[in-house]
Design a protein around this motif. Structure first.
Motif, mmCIF file in Angstrom:
data_model
loop_
_atom_site.group_PDB
_atom_site.id
_atom_site.type_symbol
_atom_site.label_atom_id
_atom_site.label_comp_id
_atom_site.label_asym_id
_atom_site.label_seq_id
_atom_site.Cartn_x
_atom_site.Cartn_y
_atom_site.Cartn_z
ATOM 1 N N ASP A 134 -7.894 8.204 -7.575
ATOM 2 C CA ASP A 134 -6.981 7.142 -7.125
ATOM 3 C C ASP A 134 -6.704 7.140 -5.633
ATOM 4 N N VAL A 135 -7.724 7.419 -4.843
ATOM 5 C CA VAL A 135 -7.588 7.274 -3.394
ATOM 6 C C VAL A 135 -8.151 5.911 -3.005
ATOM 7 N N PHE A 136 -7.402 5.208 -2.138
ATOM 8 C CA PHE A 136 -7.847 3.918 -1.607
ATOM 9 C C PHE A 136 -8.782 4.211 -0.445
ATOM 10 N N VAL A 137 -10.035 3.762 -0.532
ATOM 11 C CA VAL A 137 -11.034 4.186 0.450
ATOM 12 C C VAL A 137 -11.508 3.011 1.312
ATOM 13 N N ILE A 138 -11.480 3.236 2.641
ATOM 14 C CA ILE A 138 -12.102 2.292 3.562
ATOM 15 C C ILE A 138 -13.299 3.015 4.188
ATOM 16 N N ALA A 139 -14.301 2.267 4.641
ATOM 17 C CA ALA A 139 -15.509 2.913 5.150
ATOM 18 C C ALA A 139 -16.092 2.156 6.331
ATOM 19 N N THR A 140 -16.757 2.914 7.209
ATOM 20 C CA THR A 140 -17.431 2.332 8.376
ATOM 21 C C THR A 140 -18.840 2.918 8.503
ATOM 22 N N LEU A 165 0.835 -1.207 0.000
ATOM 23 C CA LEU A 165 0.000 0.000 0.000
ATOM 24 C C LEU A 165 0.876 1.266 0.000
ATOM 25 N N THR A 166 1.863 1.308 0.866
ATOM 26 C CA THR A 166 2.677 2.539 0.967
ATOM 27 C C THR A 166 3.518 2.743 -0.299
ATOM 28 N N ASP A 167 4.010 1.653 -0.895
ATOM 29 C CA ASP A 167 4.773 1.813 -2.139
ATOM 30 C C ASP A 167 3.895 2.355 -3.262
ATOM 31 N N ALA A 168 2.652 1.901 -3.297
ATOM 32 C CA ALA A 168 1.740 2.392 -4.332
ATOM 33 C C ALA A 168 1.522 3.897 -4.181
ATOM 34 N N ILE A 169 1.564 4.369 -2.948
ATOM 35 C CA ILE A 169 1.406 5.808 -2.713
ATOM 36 C C ILE A 169 2.695 6.541 -3.086
ATOM 37 N N LEU A 170 3.837 5.990 -2.677
ATOM 38 C CA LEU A 170 5.117 6.635 -2.988
ATOM 39 C C LEU A 170 5.347 6.710 -4.489
ATOM 40 N N SER A 171 4.873 5.680 -5.210
ATOM 41 C CA SER A 171 5.087 5.679 -6.661
ATOM 42 C C SER A 171 4.073 6.557 -7.391
ATOM 43 N N GLY A 172 3.044 7.007 -6.669
ATOM 44 C CA GLY A 172 2.042 7.853 -7.301
ATOM 45 C C GLY A 172 0.881 7.083 -7.904
ATOM 46 N N GLN A 173 0.924 5.754 -7.824
ATOM 47 C CA GLN A 173 -0.198 4.961 -8.339
ATOM 48 C C GLN A 173 -1.469 5.297 -7.558
#
Ligand code: XCC
Ligand code: SF4
Length: 650
Positions: free
Chosen positions: A480-486, A440-448
Motif C-alpha cells: 500500500d505505498v503510493f508510487v511515483i516514478a521517473t 493523500l496525507t489523510d490516507a496515510i494518517l488513516s493507514g490506508q
C-alpha cells in the motif's frame, strides 16, 4: 566496511543474459546469433572490475597519481601527497555530484536559452503552451503578472533564470528558493549549503577538490550537498520552463516496449533528454505523412528512448520504445530508420550497431558528437526546418531497409502516464476541492496508505536490467505505498505493463486499491482509469518528486524529514543519479540505492552517508543490493514516520 546483506558487487559477472525485459531478451538472442556486440557483452568483458576504483580509493585528481590506498597504515595507506582514504573517497564522490549537477543544469540552460530566444523573437517555432504554468511560476518567483503580456512575464522569468546560473547572488537562487519549504530553507542556511549560483557551485566543487585543497571529508561532503542543491535548482528550471514551452503534462494513454516499432512505417527514435529538440521532431513528423507515403511507408512513427522518450510520452503520448540498457536493441529490430540523439545516456556503441543495419544515427548538439555518425547542428532559430531535415533523413533511410534483417518483438504494453503534480492535484481536488493534498496525507494518517515512494534512476548492468526496479515496485505496492516514478525506472514499469490500470488488480495491496478507486470514482472524466504507478517524467522531473514532498510537508504542517516519503534508485548508474540521490537525502528522505556507489573505501564516508546525514538533515542513504530487502527497509521508514505523525496528532 561490510557490504549490505553480503550481496555481490556484480551479480553473476560472467552471465551475458543480464536483462529481465522480455522485449530486450528476445532481441538479445538475435544479437548473439548474429554476433552483434552489445552492452551485455561488454559488461561481462569488464569483469572483474578494479576494486580500488570500486571502493573509491583510486585518486586521479593530479598526474602524480594514480594513487591507490593499498594498506591500512604506513605510507601505502595514503596517496603521494598524503591524502588518506576518507579524503580520496569523499573527493571522488562529490565530483560525481558535480558531474550530475553540470549535466542537469546544461540541459536546463538549453531550455532557458530557447525561452530567451523566444522572448527576443528569434525562435518563431516555439510558443508558450502553458500560460497557466507561466503565471504560477512567476507568482512563486515574485514577478508581477497583472496587466502584463505573457512574453513580458516570461522575459522576467528568463532573466531570473540566467541570474541563478551565473551571478554570485547575495540572495539564494530564485528558482530553488521559490519552492523549498520554510524548514528546509532554514536548515540549508544554518548548514551553509545554500548555493548562490549554479555554475559557481559546480566550479567551486572542482576547485575545492583539486590537488592540495580540501582534505576534510566532512567539509568536502557538505560542499557536495550544496552542489546537489545546485543540481535540484537546475532540474527545477528544466522542468518548469519545459512545461511553459511544451505544456504541463496531463493524463495520457500510450504504449511501451520494442513492439511499438512499426514495420510498415518510417520509425524514428528520439533518444536523449531535451524536449527542445524532440518536441520539434514530433511536430515535424506529424506533418510529413505524405513524404513517407512517397517512399512506400504508411506514415511516420516517432518512438522514444530514455528520458526524451519520457518527456514525449508525458506530453504527446509518444510510444516509449525502450530504456537505457536496451537502447542498442531498438536498432537490432532492423526497422529503425533513424535514431536522433541530443545529450546524456547515449551509448557511443549505437553507431557501431547501426553500421550492421541501415539505421542513421544523427547527433544534434555541439557538445555531443559520435565518430562516423551524422551531425546536424540543431538551433532554436531554425528548429522546424532542422526537424524537417531530421525526419527526411529517416524517410530516405527507409528505402534502404533490408527486409531479411527485420525482427520486432511482439512485446508491447498499454499504459497511462502524464502525471505532473498539477495533474495529480487536480485529480485529488475532485475529492477535496479546498485541500487536495489532504486526500493523500489523510490516507496515510488513516493507514490506508503507508506513504509515498519516488522510484528513479537508471539501469546499471552490475545487476540484471529492470529486475531491481520491478522487484522494489511490486513490494511497495503490495504494501500500500503510493508510487511515483521517473526516468528509466518509469521506463521499466512502462515496458513491463506495470504502468497500466490493469496492473492494479494484480499487484496493489487492498489500501492502495481502495485509494485509487476513490480517486477514480471522483474523476469519471478519466475514462482510462488510474495506473499502478504514476509516471511523473524524466530525470530532471525528479524535481516534481521534490515538489510533491514539499506539498505534503506543507499540508501536514511539518518539514520534509517527517513526511512518510522515500526515494529509491535500484539501478543507479549516471552521475546525475548520484546528484539526485544526494539532494533527496539533503531534503530529508530515506533514499535506497541498489547499485553500490564507490564509498566502501572509507568507513567514515560510508557512515556519514548512511547515518550522520540522518542526524543533520533527516534523510540518509540505504545501500541495499537485495531489492526486496531494500523495499522492506523503505517500508519500515515509511511506517515509522507515519506512526510518529499519528502520535503527534493525538
Ligand atoms: Fe539516463 Fe535519463 Fe539514468 Fe535513464 S534514468 S539512464 S540518467 S535516461 Ni534519469
Ligand atoms: Fe595522488 Fe594526491 Fe595527486 Fe590524488 S591528489 S593523485 S592522492 S598525489
Amino acid at each position: 566496511t561490510a557490504r549490505p546483506s553480503g550481496a555481490p558487487r556484480v551479480f553473476e559477472p560472467k552471465n551475458p543474459l543480464r536483462t529481465t525485459d522480455p522485449g530486450a531478451l528476445e532481441m538479445l538472442k538475435i544479437a548473439h546469433d548474429s554476433n552483434v556486440e552489445t552492452v551485455f557483452d561488454r559488461v561481462v568483458a569488464q569483469q572483474p572490475q578494479c576494486q580500488f576504483g570500486y571502493k573509491g580509493v583510486c585518486c586521479r585528481i593530479c598526474i602524480a597519481g594514480p594513487c591507490r590506498v593499498k594498506a591500512d597504515d604506513g605510507p601505502a595507506s595514503k596517496g603521494i601527497c598524503g591524502a588518506t582514504a576518507y579524503t580520496i573517497v569523499s573527493r571522488n564522490l562529490v565530483r560525481l555530484i558535480a558531474g550530475g549537477a553540470a549535466s542537469h543544469s546544461e540541459h536546463a540552460r538549453h531550455v532557458l536559452h530557447t525561452v530567451h530566444e523566444l522572448v527576443e523573437g528569434n525562435a518563431p517555432d516555439y510558443q508558450i503552451k502553458s500560460p497557466a504554468k507561466l503565471h504560477k511560476l512567476a507568482e512563486k518567483l515574485g514577478i508581477a503578472t497583472l496587466d502584463r503580456s505573457d512574453i513580458d512575464i516570461l522575459r522576467d522569468v528568463a532573466e531570473l533564470g540566467y541570474a541563478d546560473f551565473g551571478r554570485y547572488q547575495e540572495r539564494p537562487l530564485a528558482f530553488l528558493d521559490s519552492f523549498l519549504t520554510e524548514g528546509r530553507r532554514r536548515k540549508f542556511k544554518h548548514t551553509n549549503i545554500m548555493p548562490r549560483a549554479i555554475d559557481g557551485t559546480v566550479t567551486e566543487m572542482l576547485a575545492q577538490t583539486a590537488m592540495g585543497v580540501d582534505a576534510d571529508p566532512v567539509n568536502i561532503i557538505f560542499g557536495g550537498l550544496k552542489t546537489s542543491l545546485a543540481d535540484l535548482a537546475g532540474e527545477y528550471i528544466g522542468t518548469t520552463l519545459s512545461d511553459v514551452l511544451f505544456g504541463t503534462p496531463e493524463p495520457i494513454v500510450s504504449e511501451s516496449n520494442l513492439g511499438v516499432i512499426n514495420p510498415k512505417m518510417v520509425n524514428i527514435a528520439m533518444h536523449g533528454h531535451n524536449p527542445v529538440l524532440s518536441e520539434m521532431v514530433v511536430a515535424a513528423a506529424r506533418k510529413m505523412t505524405a513524404e513517407a507515403k512517397q517512399v512506400g511507408a504508411e506514415g511516420i512513427n516517432v518512438v522514444g528512448i530514455c528520458c526524451t522518450g519520457n518527456e514525449l510520452l508525458m506530453r504527446q503520448g509518444v510510444y516509449l520504445a525502450t530504456s537505457s540498457a536496451s537502447q542498442e536493441m531498438a536498432i537490432m529490430t532492423g526497422a529503425l530508420d533513424a535514431m536522433v540523439v541530443d545529450i546524456q545516456c547515449i551509448y557511443p556503441a549505437v553507431q557501431t550497431v547501426a553500421e550492421c543495419f541501415h539505421t542513421k544515427i544523427i547527433t544534434t548538439e555541439a557538445i555531443m558528437k559520435i565518430p562516423s555518425a551524422q551531425h546536424l547542428a540543431f538551433s532554436a532559430e531554425t528548429a522546424a526546418e532542422d526537424a524537417r531535415k531530421l525526419v527526411n533523413i529517416a524517410i530516405e533511410a527507409y528505402k534502404h531497409r533490408d527486409p531479411k534483417k527485420i525482427s520486432i518483438p511482439n512485446e508491447r504494453h498499454k499504459l497511462v502516464a502524464g502525471f505532473s503534480i498539477e495533474a495529480l492535484t487536480d485529480i485529488m481536488a475532485k475529492v477535496n476541492p479546498d485541500r487536495p493534498m489532504s486526500v493523500l496525507t489523510d490516507a496515510i494518517l488513516s493507514g490506508q496508505l503507508k506513504g509515498v515512494a519516488l522510484m528513479a534512476g537508471c539501469n546499471n548492468l552490475k545487476r540484471p536490467q529492470d529486475e531491481g526496479h520491478v522487484t522494489v515496485l511490486k513490494e511497495l505496492v503490495k504494501n500500500d505505498v503510493f508510487v511515483i516514478a521517473t526516468g528509466c525506472s518509469a521506463g521499466a514499469y512502462a515496458k513491463f505493463g506495470l504502468m497500466s490500470p490493469l496492473a492494479v488488480d494484480a499487484y496493489a495491496g487492498p489500501g492502495l486499491k481502495s485509494f485509487l478507486k476513490t480517486l477514480e470514482e471522483a474523476n469519471p472524466q478519466l475514462t482510462t482509469g488510474l495506473p499502478l504507478v504514476f509516471h511523473v517524467g524524466s530525470c530532471v522531473d525528479n524535481s516534481r518528486g521534490a515538489d510533491l514532498a514539499f506539498a505534503m510537508a506543507n499540508e501536514l504542517g511539518v518539514d520534509v524529514p517527517r513526511v512518510p516519503f522515500v526515494a529509491s534508485a535500484p539501478e543507479a548508474m549516471h552521475e546525475k543519479a548520484v546528484a539526485i540521490g544526494t539532494w533527496c537525502v539533503t531534503l530529508g528522505l530515506p533514499t535506497h540505492v541498489g547499485s553500490m556507489p564507490p564509498v566502501e573505501g572509507s568507513d567514515l564516508v560510508y557512515g556519514i552517508t548512511t547515518q550522520i546525514a540522518h542526524d543533520v538533515f533527516g534523510g540518509n542513504f540505504i545501500f541495499e543490493m537485495d531489492p526486496a530487502v531494500g523495499a522492506a527497509k523503505m517500508i519500515d521508514a515509511l511506517e515509522y514516520r507515519a506512526w510518529k505523525l499519528r502520535v503527534h496528532r493525538q
